[in-house]
Design a protein around this motif. Sequence first.
Motif, short mmCIF file in Angstrom:
data_model
loop_
_atom_site.label_atom_id
_atom_site.label_comp_id
_atom_site.label_asym_id
_atom_site.label_seq_id
_atom_site.Cartn_x
_atom_site.Cartn_y
_atom_site.Cartn_z
N PRO A 141 60.57 44.48 122.52
CA PRO A 141 60.74 44.17 123.95
C PRO A 141 60.31 45.30 124.88
O PRO A 141 59.97 45.04 126.04
CB PRO A 141 62.24 43.90 124.07
CG PRO A 141 62.69 43.55 122.69
CD PRO A 141 61.82 44.33 121.77
N GLU A 142 60.31 46.54 124.38
CA GLU A 142 59.89 47.65 125.24
C GLU A 142 58.42 47.54 125.64
O GLU A 142 57.99 48.16 126.62
CB GLU A 142 60.16 48.99 124.55
CG GLU A 142 59.34 49.26 123.30
CD GLU A 142 59.91 48.66 122.02
OE1 GLU A 142 59.45 49.02 120.94
OE2 GLU A 142 60.84 47.82 122.13
N ARG A 192 67.49 39.40 133.41
CA ARG A 192 66.60 40.16 132.53
C ARG A 192 67.18 40.30 131.12
O ARG A 192 66.58 40.98 130.28
CB ARG A 192 66.34 41.55 133.10
CG ARG A 192 65.62 41.54 134.44
CD ARG A 192 65.38 42.94 134.96
NE ARG A 192 64.71 42.92 136.25
CZ ARG A 192 63.39 42.85 136.41
NH1 ARG A 192 62.62 42.82 135.34
NH2 ARG A 192 62.86 42.81 137.61
N ARG A 193 68.29 39.70 130.86
CA ARG A 193 68.97 39.87 129.59
C ARG A 193 68.78 38.63 128.71
O ARG A 193 68.56 37.52 129.20
CB ARG A 193 70.45 40.13 129.82
CG ARG A 193 70.71 41.35 130.70
CD ARG A 193 72.19 41.53 130.97
NE ARG A 193 72.95 41.77 129.75
CZ ARG A 193 74.28 41.88 129.71
NH1 ARG A 193 74.98 41.75 130.81
NH2 ARG A 193 74.89 42.10 128.56
N GLY A 194 68.84 38.84 127.42
CA GLY A 194 68.78 37.72 126.50
C GLY A 194 67.39 37.46 125.95
O GLY A 194 66.39 37.98 126.42
N PRO A 198 64.05 40.59 126.21
CA PRO A 198 64.91 41.26 127.17
C PRO A 198 64.11 42.16 128.11
O PRO A 198 63.15 42.81 127.70
CB PRO A 198 65.84 42.10 126.27
CG PRO A 198 65.81 41.39 124.95
CD PRO A 198 64.43 40.83 124.82
N GLY A 199 64.51 42.15 129.38
CA GLY A 199 63.81 42.94 130.38
C GLY A 199 62.83 42.14 131.20
O GLY A 199 62.32 42.63 132.22
N LEU A 202 62.71 35.03 133.76
CA LEU A 202 62.00 33.76 133.56
C LEU A 202 60.90 33.60 134.61
O LEU A 202 59.81 33.08 134.30
CB LEU A 202 62.98 32.59 133.63
CG LEU A 202 62.42 31.20 133.35
CD1 LEU A 202 61.80 31.15 131.96
CD2 LEU A 202 63.51 30.15 133.48
N LEU A 203 61.14 34.07 135.82
CA LEU A 203 60.12 33.98 136.86
C LEU A 203 58.91 34.85 136.50
O LEU A 203 57.76 34.43 136.70
CB LEU A 203 60.69 34.42 138.21
CG LEU A 203 61.54 33.38 138.95
CD1 LEU A 203 62.02 33.97 140.28
CD2 LEU A 203 60.75 32.10 139.20
N GLU A 204 59.16 36.04 135.97
CA GLU A 204 58.03 36.88 135.59
C GLU A 204 57.27 36.28 134.41
O GLU A 204 56.03 36.32 134.37
CB GLU A 204 58.51 38.29 135.23
CG GLU A 204 57.35 39.23 134.92
CD GLU A 204 57.79 40.64 134.56
OE1 GLU A 204 56.92 41.44 134.15
OE2 GLU A 204 58.99 40.95 134.69
N ALA A 205 57.99 35.70 133.48
CA ALA A 205 57.33 35.04 132.35
C ALA A 205 56.45 33.89 132.83
O ALA A 205 55.36 33.66 132.29
CB ALA A 205 58.37 34.52 131.35
#
Length: 413
Positions: A141-142, A192-194, A198-199, A202-205
């Motif tokens: 995720p990093e 941003r969790r889950g 993580p980080g 959903l909007l950014e995705a």
Amino acid sequence: MALTLGFWLVCLIRLGIPTAPYFDEVHYLPAARELLALGEFTNREHPLLGKQLLALGIALLGDNPWGWRLVPTLFGALALYAAMRALWHATLSRFATLAYGALLATGFLLYVHARIPMLDVFHIAFLALTFWQCAGAMREPETGRLRLALAGVALGLAMAAKWNALVLAPVPGLVFLVMRARAGRRRLLLSRRGAPVPGITLLEAALWLGLVPLLVYAATYLPAFWFERGAIGSPDGPADLIAHHIAMLGMQSGVTQPHPYSSQWLQWLLNARGIWFLYEVADGAQRGILLIGNPQTMLLGLPALVWAAWRGIARRDGVLLAPVWLYALTLGFWAVADKPVQFYYHYLLPSMFLLAALALALDALWQAGRRWPALLPLAGSLAFFIYFFPILSAAPLDGEMAFLQWAWLPGWR
């Protein structure tokens, strides 16, 4: 990397033979030449990117067999490497990863497509790159933001190479939505969790996996506005990009004339209908190139899919269920598609997931200590590849009836 390099080097064997265009090269090479000259907008039923990549090969190496076919070999190698990396991030299993690579490299379909300037190998490579980056974002995720951005670009390029990618285009975004919703976050859009990354909200995705692919896809059509004849927006061409796509849809569904090599999805599933891309006297010898799947692994993959579905449901294992769902989706699409005339090369994408399921089944045997049962199918796949290699690589044959040595089924003749 060694496996990928070996596959690419084998792709180069007799790459310049035949020296004349064969099979669908006769459609895509003229379109690539028109792109280089920005003359007439031809081959409008398909997106532009694949033909742009073919034009790049011609521009760099000349209008000759190596200029036509070298770029597809590079994308065939990319498809192999990216598919292995995707499975590695999904499983962290060395055996599953290398077994998958071996099955793809010796599975016939990817090899034949990597040696001919058609559009299929391009969209397969970009889809494999998409899944690699998505799986990598979930595992690390990093690096999620960069990987999802790369996945969005690759997804747009896959659609721009061939519309066959459209069936999988919504999958990364939908998977992100479902996994984030199942994580139970109250602020679904902004949390941003889950899972899965993580980080990343959903909007950014939605930006990376929804908007970016569409923008990249649209950008590949810029040359379509610059042709001298038939350009988008010109008096003798489509009025705009939307009108062009409406015309493309009509051309895709309007091919109804029967073809001697046409087939249906049930025949693909059983590896019962192949296509002779080439069978004639060429460059001083009788030669042939047959597109079928590896006779062993195409059939072994079917019980592997059943096993993956059963075990995946029993253990709630998403890694095992993923190739099952993706195979069902990509094969089922052709069962309902409004495209009356279909061909076995449409099975290339579903076969990628079929062989992934087989690799996972062999990995389960390997991890259970049953080493020989895990290795024998890999050795058998290689043995079949070697036996069929003369009619996968346009080798000189013994005469006009030589094809009977390999045409074991009526549908292979």
